[in-house]
Design an enzyme around this catalytic site. Sequence first.
Site, PDB file in Angstrom:
ATOM      1  N   ASP A  36       0.817  -1.212   0.000  1.00  0.00           N
ATOM      2  CA  ASP A  36       0.000   0.000   0.000  1.00  0.00           C
ATOM      3  C   ASP A  36       0.857   1.271   0.000  1.00  0.00           C
ATOM      4  O   ASP A  36       0.353   2.366   0.224  1.00  0.00           O
ATOM      5  CB  ASP A  36      -0.951   0.003   1.210  1.00  0.00           C
ATOM      6  CG  ASP A  36      -0.206  -0.087   2.539  1.00  0.00           C
ATOM      7  OD1 ASP A  36       1.047  -0.102   2.530  1.00  0.00           O
ATOM      8  OD2 ASP A  36      -0.879  -0.148   3.593  1.00  0.00           O
ATOM      9  N   HIS A  51       3.333   1.923   2.078  1.00  0.00           N
ATOM     10  CA  HIS A  51       3.857   2.373   3.381  1.00  0.00           C
ATOM     11  C   HIS A  51       5.373   2.228   3.434  1.00  0.00           C
ATOM     12  O   HIS A  51       5.950   1.352   2.804  1.00  0.00           O
ATOM     13  CB  HIS A  51       3.168   1.655   4.553  1.00  0.00           C
ATOM     14  CG  HIS A  51       3.523   0.210   4.741  1.00  0.00           C
ATOM     15  ND1 HIS A  51       2.582  -0.802   4.746  1.00  0.00           N
ATOM     16  CD2 HIS A  51       4.709  -0.413   4.964  1.00  0.00           C
ATOM     17  CE1 HIS A  51       3.177  -1.962   4.960  1.00  0.00           C
ATOM     18  NE2 HIS A  51       4.468  -1.760   5.090  1.00  0.00           N
TER      19      HIS A  51
HETATM   20  C1  F6R Z   1       9.930  -2.830   8.382  1.00  0.00           C
HETATM   21  C2  F6R Z   1       9.182  -1.792   7.702  1.00  0.00           C
HETATM   22  C3  F6R Z   1       8.148  -2.080   6.648  1.00  0.00           C
HETATM   23  C4  F6R Z   1       8.633  -3.020   5.554  1.00  0.00           C
HETATM   24  C5  F6R Z   1       7.547  -3.239   4.512  1.00  0.00           C
HETATM   25  C6  F6R Z   1       7.966  -4.251   3.459  1.00  0.00           C
HETATM   26  O1  F6R Z   1      10.803  -2.256   9.343  1.00  0.00           O
HETATM   27  O2  F6R Z   1       9.409  -0.682   8.024  1.00  0.00           O
HETATM   28  O3  F6R Z   1       7.759  -0.864   6.065  1.00  0.00           O
HETATM   29  O4  F6R Z   1       9.768  -2.486   4.955  1.00  0.00           O
HETATM   30  O5  F6R Z   1       6.376  -3.697   5.127  1.00  0.00           O
HETATM   31  O6  F6R Z   1       8.134  -5.512   4.065  1.00  0.00           O
HETATM   32  P1  F6R Z   1       8.838  -6.715   3.301  1.00  0.00           P
HETATM   33  O7  F6R Z   1      10.239  -6.314   3.047  1.00  0.00           O
HETATM   34  O8  F6R Z   1       8.741  -7.886   4.251  1.00  0.00           O
HETATM   35  O9  F6R Z   1       8.069  -6.933   2.043  1.00  0.00           O
END
Ligand code: F6R
Length: 242
Positions: A135, A137
């Site tokens: 999304d 974030h």
């Molecule tokens: C983790 C964080 C999150 C992840 C995001 C992607 O500290 O800040 O914003 O970077 O959710 O997660 P992955 O890399 O598991 O797809």
Amino acid sequence: MFNIIIRDTYEELSAEAFKPVKEVLKKEHPVLGLATGSSPVGLYKEMIRDHKENGTSYQNVVTFNLDEYVGIPQNHAQSYYTFMHENLFNYIDCPESHIHVPEGFRKDEEQACVDYENALKQYSVDIQVLGIGRDGHIAFNEPGTPFTSETHLMDLTEETRTDNARFFDGDINQVPKKAITQGLASIMRAKKIILIATGENKAQAVYDMIKGPKSTNCPASILQDHADVRVYLDKAAASKLD
Ligand code: F6R
């Protein structure tokens, strides 16, 4: 400004992402901003390999993580504190006292946010590692989070909790509902940012971050205003870009 680096494999991508980190590690007192999740694990493996093979020292390194779940103990198997130790800190020589992870275990959650932001402001992050959510974030700043935000409490969306359920026996009910996260303004203070994203399910978020309007609907689009962002993608994550 975005600098986009596309590689075929996750291993190649991680090796590329390690290069600017290695540059920062040459400084006398490097400050690293770190993330959890699957995306930076390959980068952390590179850091561990380099520490073992080349003796790169982390004795003078200070680290600040982006976020932490609220309401689980620090040593919980799924806390971000534990994740960072299992995937990086246990294998390098960074002193424990130099490691900062938001204290989501504290009773006074609001004060924990204030204390974390104050600690972060004592330093200047040389390089910040980021992943991105489907999304858009970054850290736990979900859509709608103000661009001016500093470290704050965040209610996690159903989508993010569903994505993270894989770490909690696939059971969304076990996933905490809140997190402490650095805000978008906190992240923007870093001198350099590296963002790693792989897989087709990140393609739209990557597109919105780079090509979309700057909007809190896609929190990562704030990075359009940052002077030095390197984005490391595999072909699938880059598939919506020209
Ligand atoms: C983790 C964080 C999150 C992840 C995001 C992607 O500290 O800040 O914003 O970077 O959710 O997660 P992955 O890399 O598991 O797809």
